[in-house]
Scaffold this motif. Structure first.
Motif, PDB file in Angstrom:
ATOM      1  N   VAL A  91       0.841  -1.201   0.000  1.00 53.45           N
ATOM      2  CA  VAL A  91       0.000   0.000   0.000  1.00 53.45           C
ATOM      3  C   VAL A  91       0.873   1.248   0.000  1.00 53.45           C
ATOM      4  CG1 VAL A  91      -1.767   1.308   1.227  1.00 53.45           C
ATOM      5  CG2 VAL A  91      -1.881  -1.189   1.184  1.00 53.45           C
ATOM      6  N   THR A  92       1.928   1.243   0.794  1.00 53.37           N
ATOM      7  CA  THR A  92       2.785   2.426   0.920  1.00 53.37           C
ATOM      8  C   THR A  92       4.060   2.323   0.079  1.00 53.37           C
ATOM      9  OG1 THR A  92       3.947   1.504   2.832  1.00 53.37           O
ATOM     10  CG2 THR A  92       1.943   2.769   3.271  1.00 53.37           C
ATOM     11  N   HIS A  93       4.171   1.285  -0.728  1.00 49.85           N
ATOM     12  CA  HIS A  93       5.311   1.052  -1.629  1.00 49.85           C
ATOM     13  C   HIS A  93       6.551   0.497  -0.931  1.00 49.85           C
ATOM     14  CE1 HIS A  93       3.060   2.984  -4.793  1.00 49.85           C
ATOM     15  NE2 HIS A  93       2.933   4.088  -4.063  1.00 49.85           N
ATOM     16  N   THR A  94       6.522   0.353   0.373  1.00 51.74           N
ATOM     17  CA  THR A  94       7.682  -0.191   1.072  1.00 51.74           C
ATOM     18  C   THR A  94       7.917  -1.645   0.675  1.00 51.74           C
ATOM     19  OG1 THR A  94       7.301   1.289   2.954  1.00 51.74           O
ATOM     20  CG2 THR A  94       8.740  -0.598   3.316  1.00 51.74           C
ATOM     21  N   THR A  95       6.859  -2.440   0.744  1.00 50.82           N
ATOM     22  CA  THR A  95       6.978  -3.849   0.348  1.00 50.82           C
ATOM     23  C   THR A  95       7.287  -3.966  -1.143  1.00 50.82           C
ATOM     24  OG1 THR A  95       5.382  -4.444   2.076  1.00 50.82           O
ATOM     25  CG2 THR A  95       5.827  -6.093   0.375  1.00 50.82           C
ATOM     26  N   GLU A  96       6.717  -3.072  -1.923  1.00 51.17           N
ATOM     27  CA  GLU A  96       6.968  -3.082  -3.367  1.00 51.17           C
ATOM     28  C   GLU A  96       8.454  -2.905  -3.670  1.00 51.17           C
ATOM     29  OE1 GLU A  96       5.387  -0.760  -7.364  1.00 51.17           O
ATOM     30  OE2 GLU A  96       5.325   0.274  -5.441  1.00 51.17           O
ATOM     31  N   ASN A  97       9.104  -1.997  -2.970  1.00 50.34           N
ATOM     32  CA  ASN A  97      10.524  -1.743  -3.203  1.00 50.34           C
ATOM     33  C   ASN A  97      11.371  -2.970  -2.883  1.00 50.34           C
ATOM     34  OD1 ASN A  97       9.957   0.892  -3.987  1.00 50.34           O
ATOM     35  ND2 ASN A  97      10.259   1.726  -1.923  1.00 50.34           N
ATOM     36  N   ILE A  98      11.042  -3.636  -1.787  1.00 47.27           N
ATOM     37  CA  ILE A  98      11.776  -4.844  -1.418  1.00 47.27           C
ATOM     38  C   ILE A  98      11.516  -5.943  -2.443  1.00 47.27           C
ATOM     39  CG2 ILE A  98      12.081  -6.642   0.327  1.00 47.27           C
ATOM     40  CD1 ILE A  98      13.145  -3.903   1.159  1.00 47.27           C
ATOM     41  N   ALA A  99      10.268  -6.071  -2.874  1.00 49.08           N
ATOM     42  CA  ALA A  99       9.900  -7.091  -3.857  1.00 49.08           C
ATOM     43  C   ALA A  99      10.691  -6.914  -5.156  1.00 49.08           C
ATOM     44  CB  ALA A  99       8.406  -7.042  -4.135  1.00 49.08           C
ATOM     45  N   LYS A 100      10.835  -5.683  -5.583  1.00 50.46           N
ATOM     46  CA  LYS A 100      11.568  -5.415  -6.817  1.00 50.46           C
ATOM     47  C   LYS A 100      13.039  -5.772  -6.676  1.00 50.46           C
ATOM     48  CE  LYS A 100       8.516  -1.856  -8.711  1.00 50.46           C
ATOM     49  NZ  LYS A 100       8.351  -0.414  -9.081  1.00 50.46           N
ATOM     50  N   GLU A 101      13.603  -5.531  -5.508  1.00 52.96           N
ATOM     51  CA  GLU A 101      14.999  -5.898  -5.279  1.00 52.96           C
ATOM     52  C   GLU A 101      15.167  -7.414  -5.302  1.00 52.96           C
ATOM     53  OE1 GLU A 101      17.450  -4.104  -5.387  1.00 52.96           O
ATOM     54  OE2 GLU A 101      16.924  -2.078  -4.777  1.00 52.96           O
ATOM     55  N   ILE A 102      14.226  -8.124  -4.686  1.00 49.34           N
ATOM     56  CA  ILE A 102      14.290  -9.588  -4.686  1.00 49.34           C
ATOM     57  C   ILE A 102      14.199 -10.118  -6.109  1.00 49.34           C
ATOM     58  CG2 ILE A 102      13.076 -11.699  -3.983  1.00 49.34           C
ATOM     59  CD1 ILE A 102      12.243 -10.238  -1.426  1.00 49.34           C
ATOM     60  N   ALA A 103      13.279  -9.571  -6.870  1.00 49.34           N
ATOM     61  CA  ALA A 103      13.107 -10.014  -8.258  1.00 49.34           C
ATOM     62  C   ALA A 103      14.366  -9.762  -9.071  1.00 49.34           C
ATOM     63  CB  ALA A 103      11.916  -9.302  -8.892  1.00 49.34           C
ATOM     64  N   ASN A 104      15.007  -8.637  -8.825  1.00 47.40           N
ATOM     65  CA  ASN A 104      16.234  -8.299  -9.547  1.00 47.40           C
ATOM     66  C   ASN A 104      17.362  -9.259  -9.196  1.00 47.40           C
ATOM     67  OD1 ASN A 104      18.013  -6.655 -11.162  1.00 47.40           O
ATOM     68  ND2 ASN A 104      18.811  -5.821  -9.254  1.00 47.40           N
ATOM     69  N   ILE A 105      17.532  -9.533  -7.927  1.00 46.56           N
ATOM     70  CA  ILE A 105      18.605 -10.416  -7.471  1.00 46.56           C
ATOM     71  C   ILE A 105      18.354 -11.857  -7.894  1.00 46.56           C
ATOM     72  CG2 ILE A 105      19.714 -11.391  -5.415  1.00 46.56           C
ATOM     73  CD1 ILE A 105      19.090  -8.667  -4.036  1.00 46.56           C
ATOM     74  N   ALA A 106      17.108 -12.290  -7.794  1.00 47.73           N
ATOM     75  CA  ALA A 106      16.766 -13.687  -8.082  1.00 47.73           C
ATOM     76  C   ALA A 106      16.462 -13.951  -9.545  1.00 47.73           C
ATOM     77  CB  ALA A 106      15.561 -14.101  -7.226  1.00 47.73           C
ATOM     78  N   GLY A 107      16.449 -12.904 -10.368  1.00 47.08           N
ATOM     79  CA  GLY A 107      16.091 -13.102 -11.771  1.00 47.08           C
ATOM     80  C   GLY A 107      14.664 -13.594 -11.907  1.00 47.08           C
ATOM     81  N   ALA A 108      13.765 -13.012 -11.130  1.00 44.81           N
ATOM     82  CA  ALA A 108      12.389 -13.499 -11.034  1.00 44.81           C
ATOM     83  C   ALA A 108      11.396 -12.596 -11.743  1.00 44.81           C
ATOM     84  CB  ALA A 108      11.996 -13.623  -9.556  1.00 44.81           C
ATOM     85  N   ASP A 109      10.220 -13.173 -12.017  1.00 48.07           N
ATOM     86  CA  ASP A 109       9.093 -12.380 -12.512  1.00 48.07           C
ATOM     87  C   ASP A 109       8.442 -11.683 -11.323  1.00 48.07           C
ATOM     88  OD1 ASP A 109       9.548 -13.233 -15.095  1.00 48.07           O
ATOM     89  OD2 ASP A 109       8.129 -14.892 -14.960  1.00 48.07           O
TER      90      ASP A 109
END
Length: 243
Positions: A91-109
């Motif tokens: 909702v506040t984009h905090t989780t979104e930012n972490i999710a994007k970092e995980i996706a970048n590191i893990a090569g994930a969708d």
């Protein structure tokens, strides 16, 4: 007598002219031969240059093959051909930012869990017992509707699930999410964001709705978590993500 001298002089001049003509012809022949040699040397030099270019081309092809190999290696995202998804609610984009970092590191969708009725600032007022999130938290049967769906979840081997912590729990929309799919045989990795609360037992109710899935220990991240923090956690999971 004078006539004989004149004839001798004429013969001498003829001999001299003949000798000079032979010398000039020889010189011209030698000059022509020298020019021909120059052309042959230049031709050989050109051939050598051509060979050098050919070797350079071969080296270039080899480099191209190595580059292609690197691209092929990256094509599986360094995950040993494991397909990874990061699904998150924010909702506040905090989780979104972490999710994007995980996706970048893990090569994930990346997939955002979007509520049909978006949450407003008033909806997430924790100090208001009548706010939407407060009411949902107190209702065990609450299942906020999600807009859209994942059409191809079967293709994923590992699913990271992210959410903010609300009263020590995962928001009820996360129950809606996990109950909408079959996670059998998949590895599920929860992660959450909060100002202070840990992940604790926030995913316990989610685990109950995913028969046949293997859950890994989750992790709580603050808003200032670094990429190194996230990468270290992913490596410690030992789930075959090598990137």
């Amino acid at each position: 007598m004078k006539k004989i001298k004149i004839i001798s002089l004429i013969l001498t001049m003829v001999l001299i002219l003949t000798a000079c003509g032979s010398s000039d012809k020889k010189g011209n022949n030698e000059k022509a031969t020298s020019n021909k040699a120059d052309v042959t040397d230049n031709g050989q030099a050109d051939k050598n240059v051509s060979n050098d270019n050919s070797e350079n081309t071969e080296n270039k092809d080899l480099s191209s093959d190595e580059t292609q190999g690197a691209e092929d290696k990256n094509s599986d995202n360094g995950n040993g051909n494991k397909k990874v998804l990061v699904a998150y609610f924010s909702v506040t984009h905090t989780t979104e930012n972490i999710a994007k970092e995980i996706a970048n590191i893990a090569g994930a969708d990346l997939y955002e869990i979007v509520p049909e009725q978006p949450y407003t600032d008033e909806d997430i007022d924790y100090n208001d017992d009548n706010s939407r999130c407060s009411v949902e938290n107190n209702d065990s049967s609450a299942r906020p509707a999600i807009s859209g769906k994942i059409d191809n979840l079967d293709q994923y081997d590992i699913v990271f699930i992210g959410y903010p912590i609300w009263w020590g729990k995962a928001p009820k929309i996360m129950n809606t999410f996990v109950e909408s799919y079959n996670f059998e045989g998949k590895i599920i990795v929860p992660f959450c964001t909060s100002a202070s609360s840990g992940i604790g037992s926030s995913a316990d109710n989610l685990v109950k709705s995913t028969d046949g899935a293997t859950w890994k220990d989750g992790q709580r991240f603050s808003s200032n978590a670094t990429m190194d923090d996230i990468a270290s956690w992913i490596n410690d999971l030992e789930i075959g993500i090598l990137k």
